[in-house]
Design an enzyme around this catalytic site. Structure first.
Site, short mmCIF file in Angstrom:
data_model
loop_
_atom_site.label_atom_id
_atom_site.label_comp_id
_atom_site.label_asym_id
_atom_site.label_seq_id
_atom_site.Cartn_x
_atom_site.Cartn_y
_atom_site.Cartn_z
N ASP A 58 0.80 -1.22 0.00
CA ASP A 58 0.00 0.00 0.00
C ASP A 58 0.83 1.27 0.00
O ASP A 58 0.37 2.31 -0.44
CB ASP A 58 -1.00 0.00 1.17
CG ASP A 58 -0.36 -0.35 2.50
OD1 ASP A 58 0.86 -0.55 2.57
OD2 ASP A 58 -1.11 -0.42 3.49
N ASP A 465 4.76 1.31 13.11
CA ASP A 465 4.13 -0.01 13.24
C ASP A 465 5.01 -1.10 13.85
O ASP A 465 4.50 -2.02 14.47
CB ASP A 465 3.62 -0.54 11.89
CG ASP A 465 2.53 0.35 11.31
OD1 ASP A 465 1.94 1.12 12.08
OD2 ASP A 465 2.27 0.26 10.10
#
Ligand SMILES: *[C@@H]1O[C@H](CO)[C@@H](O)[C@H](O)[C@H]1NC(C)=O
Ligand SMILES: *[C@@H]1O[C@H](CO)[C@@H](O)[C@H](O)[C@H]1NC(C)=O
Ligand SMILES: *[C@@H]1O[C@H](CO)[C@@H](O)[C@H](O)[C@H]1NC(C)=O
Length: 821
Positions: A58, A465
């Site tokens: 993405d 993340d």
């Protein structure tokens, strides 16, 4: 113990550069983290050519699978102007001419990405691409990006492609191998589903649109356009699967369909004349609390519900769906998200299913897999700490594929890596498969900050993340991410100049149970929470005083704060919220700061700051860099800055080892020099610059990328990207001769500091001589944002503080929002 000495260089937009910027050949490679590090929404095997497969991400481009299970990145050429190529919303590999690869690229359909999307066309399996511009945006990092594929090549007439757009733009067709596109105006639905109509940013309030296009290859013969085409649309509660019987001229809703959920995947099993569909009640990739799996018998026009679980066992939607083309009737489906991820397999077309794991008696699980993360040891198993299950298999599981030429070879994408294996049929014979992290070569980290310290490990990273890493090797993956405390995102880190094994890092986990400041005395091997921090303060930038006793924190939630000896952090009222900060690397008393056009100095360990200069009239500083052992000084501590000619914009800057003993430190910048946006090095403090990146290494959006330079090895520099991990570059060719004469500069053989400020927006850059630890980021103009307004994100120049009762929470790297506290 040292005189504080500072050299200041200011860059003026108005001064023309003396000559064209010359280039130096550099070798570039990823600093190996291994295992991905981000979401992999699509994995597609070519049905014709054995071993040919691609993965799309993405925010980090697309990759091609190699025979040894590793992956080759395909879009590293994407530079600042083409950063949205890294958002890949769909990919199609041509079943007829297997050299052809098509990628639908574009990052966001809202204002986060001002550019339209494009179909990237490759005729050499992704080695090179030609863009075909689209008249609308494509959302590779938007909600619903794991649905698909939205882009498909006609398997019987490969000059025909269909592409399903987002945002209400509908279905599009090309008849010339993607060179030009026209809207299929007869297609009856553009998709009405919107994840959150109230989202003021447009991120969750845009239409997901067309979800997937699936040709029924069996409905024609080679050379003739395929008449039967199924298209899934993001509609909830109204028809969401349509079919054409005439190659896309006319369309009808597939009769008998159940439109309760959104169709995520529509996968044809040609030998069974069946379309399998996975459904979820959300667009994904983070949501989904209910769903189903259905199959449609094309010959009889009948639907059968084959959902693997029901009742209270069904608390998730379904994402990834794969059929084994070698074994018709063997199908697999993933729970898209559930507290404990799950995968189901059927060998009888969905009549019965077996899971990858099950409860024996809660909380004891039977795992029908063995698990290996040898290629990326940091991933697990503790990373996915889903107590009580302590499962390893992943989440955000939208992509699942079985090799069409090898029933044992399978891959699936998660929010963090690609898993898979080479013994899948053991699921049927022994109900035991070997799961491995198979994302070698995929480096998808969103890098927030980098430090190459003067001693100890080569590099320490702060990433989104996955926390961050101590890199003792550039070619082997780290064994673990930062632990205790473990935060999803580390926003920034810094080291203490006189005690370079002493580090501070700040986290960005709003609502976390731990304070978001941690200290290390062993170069990041272990950390202690700094209990001087309040629980509700997060993010921003951090600077550590030279003797490691004081932390200065320009938080994203509570302005600038300071704490000595881990005492409670107190506000630094003399600095505006969002100020850039840096510590001197020799003098413990000294910190630097900048906000707006103002440069500030503290000589009392950060307690108070005094404005010492104005860096031009319309400058927004982006970075202060401090060198620990620089050999240059000014005698005025930054009270004046000198323009560096030719630089019109700079985002990040770093200082590294000098080319010659006693010479100037090498200065590295992500900048626009003489109209060229790229990555540059100067060995004479800004008089001559050489471009060090090349056409194959664009590094995406320059404004997102932190840089740090090696203080031990001349020429070596590290660039962090937003989606393509960390890069290391080293000279591979001779430096070109200088074209301009360096200015005379006062020179000292004593240790001193160099501080550097670069402007993100306008006419002036200040390069003074100091540290390499803050990431590039435009500075807030200050002020207080109203409820639900934007308060941060890459490129954000507005207020970073929120009105009373609201807290600034990062939604993604590009957008933070004031939400109720
Ligand atoms: C459609 O699917 C939903 C959810 O699985 C189910 O509750 C409902 O009974 C189905 N409707 C029909 C007509 O089968
Ligand atoms: C620079 O600042 C340091 C620290 O306050 C001070 O000791 C020094 O005298 C200053 N130098 C000049 C030239 O102002
Ligand atoms: C954090 O908590 C402190 C103490 O309760 C409070 O004064 C402050 O306003 C809070 N900040 C935010 C951003 O909620």
């Amino acid at each position: 113990m040292h005189n504080f000495k500072l050299l200041a260089l200011v860059v003026s937009a108005t001064s023309p550069l003396a000559g064209a910027v010359s280039t130096q050949s550099y070798s570039w490679s990823n600093v190996k983290v291994g295992g991905g590090g981000g979401f992999v929404p699509g994995i597609v095997f070519n049905p014709t050519e054995k071993g040919l497969a691609y993965a799309r991400t993405d925010i980090g481009g697309a990759y091609r699978l190699n025979a040894d299970d590793s992956w080759t990145p395909l879009l590293d050429f994407a530079d600042n102007a083409r950063w949205n190529y890294w958002g890949v919303d769909a990919l199609a590999t041509d079943p007829v001419n297997t050299n052809n690869l098509y990628l639908a690229t574009g990052m966001y359909t809202n204002s986060f990405d001002p550019n339209n999307g494009q179909i990237l066309i490759s005729n050499d399996q992704g080695n090179t691409f030609t863009p075909s511009p689209l008249p609308f945006k494509v959302g590779g990092n938007m909600p619903g990006r794991g649905m698909g594929e939205r882009l498909a090549v006609d398997p019987n007439l490969n000059s025909v492609l269909f592409f399903g757009a987002r945002s209400g733009h509908g279905l599009w067709k090309s008849t010339n191998s993607a060179k030009t596109w026209t809207q299929v105006t007869s297609f009856p639905s553009t998709g009405t589903y919107i994840p959150d109509p109230t989202d003021p940013t447009g991120y969750n309030s845009d239409k997901i649109g067309i979800a997937w296009v699936t040709f029924d290859s069996t409905s024609a013969s080679s050379g003739k356009a395929t008449p039967r085409i199924f298209v899934g649309v993001a509609n909830l509660g109204s028809n969401n699967i349509f079919v054409s019987q005439d190659g896309g001229s006319t369309w009808a809703a597939v009769p008998g369909q159940n439109d309760t959920f959104l169709p995520h995947k529509g996968v044809l099993s040609p030998a069974e004349n069946t379309l399998y569909v996975s459904y979820s009640n959300g667009a994904g990739p983070y949501d989904g609390t209910l769903g189903s799996v259905q199959k449609y018998n094309i010959a009889t026009s009948t639907w059968t519900d084959i959902t693997p679980v029901s009742g209270s066992d069904l608390y998730f939607g379904f994402g990834g769906l794969a059929v084994d083309l070698q074994k018709p009737g063997t199908i697999m489906v993933t729970a898209l998200n559930s507290p404990d991820g799950q995968i189901f397999r059927s060998t009888d077309s969905g009549s019965t299913w077996s899971p990858l794991w099950e409860w024996i008696s809660y909380p004891t699980m039977a795992k029908f897999y063995t698990y290996s993360t040898s290629l990326a040891p940091w991933i697990g198993p503790s990373t996915v700490d889903l107590t009580p299950g302590d499962l390893q298999i992943g989440w955000m599981m939208e992509s699942l594929s079985i090799d069409p030429h090898d029933s044992n070879h399978w891959l699936y994408g998660t929010g963090e890596t690609i898993y898979g294996g080479h013994d899948l049929t053991s699921w049927d014979s022994k109900h035991l498969v070997t799961l491995e992290s198979l994302a070698d070569g995929i480096e998808e980290m969103s890098v927030q900050s980098l430090v190459a310290p003067p001693t100890g490990p080569l590099l320490i990273s702060a990433v989104g993340d996955d926390g961050g890493f101590v890199h003792t090797s550039l070619t082997s993956p780290p064994s673990q991410e930062f632990q205790t405390p473990k935060w999803s995102t580390t926003a920034d880190l810094d080291y203490a100049g006189n005690f370079p094994a002493d580090f501070v890092r700040v986290g960005n986990d709003a609502g976390s149970a731990t304070q978001q400041v941690a200290l290390s005395t062993n170069s990041g091997s272990s950390w202690n929470i700094d209990f001087g921090a309040a629980l509700n303060v997060t993010g921003g930038k951090v600077a550590y005083s030279a003797n490691a006793d004081t932390v200065l924190w320009s938080s994203s939630t509570n302005g600038v704060l300071v704490s000595q000896f881990t005492s409670a952090f107190t506000a630094v009222s003399s600095l505006p919220s969002g100020s850039l900060i840096a510590s001197d690397k020799r003098n413990n008393n000294v910190f630097y700061a900048a906000s707006g056009a103002n440069f500030y100095l503290s000589t009392n360990i950060g307690k108070t700051f005094t404005k010492v200069s104005t860096i031009g009239s319309s400058t927004t500083p982006a970075k202060i860099a401090v060198h620990p052992t620089g050999l240059f000084h000014s005698t005025n501590n930054g009270t004046t800055f000198t323009a560096i000619s030719g630089i019109t914009q700079a985002w990040a800057i770093a200082l590294g080892a000098s080319a010659t003993t006693g010479g100037y430190p090498a200065v590295y910048a992500a900048a626009n020099i003489g109209g060229t946006i790229g990555y540059f090095r100067s060995d004479d403090q800004g008089t001559n610059w050489v471009q060090i990146n090349d056409a194959a290494h664009g590094f995406g959006s320059a404004s997102s990328n932190p840089i740090t330079a090696d203080l031990r090895v001349y020429g070596r520099v590290f660039i962090g990207t937003n989606g393509r991990g960390i890069w290391v570059g080293a000279p591979a060719g001779a430096a070109p001769p200088p074209t301009s004469t360096a200015p005379t500069t006062s020179h000292s053989s004593t240790s001193s500091t160099i501080s550097t400020i670069s402007s993100s927006t306008s006419s002036i850059h200040t390069t003074s001589t100091t540290s390499s630890s803050s990431t590039s980021s435009p500075t807030s103009t200050g002020g207080v944002q109203s409820a639900f307004g934007q308060c941060g994100g890459s490129g954000w120049l507005g207020p970073t503080a929120c009105v009373s009762g609201y807290t600034c929470v990062a939604q993604n790297p590009f957008y933070s929002q004031c939400v109720p506290s």
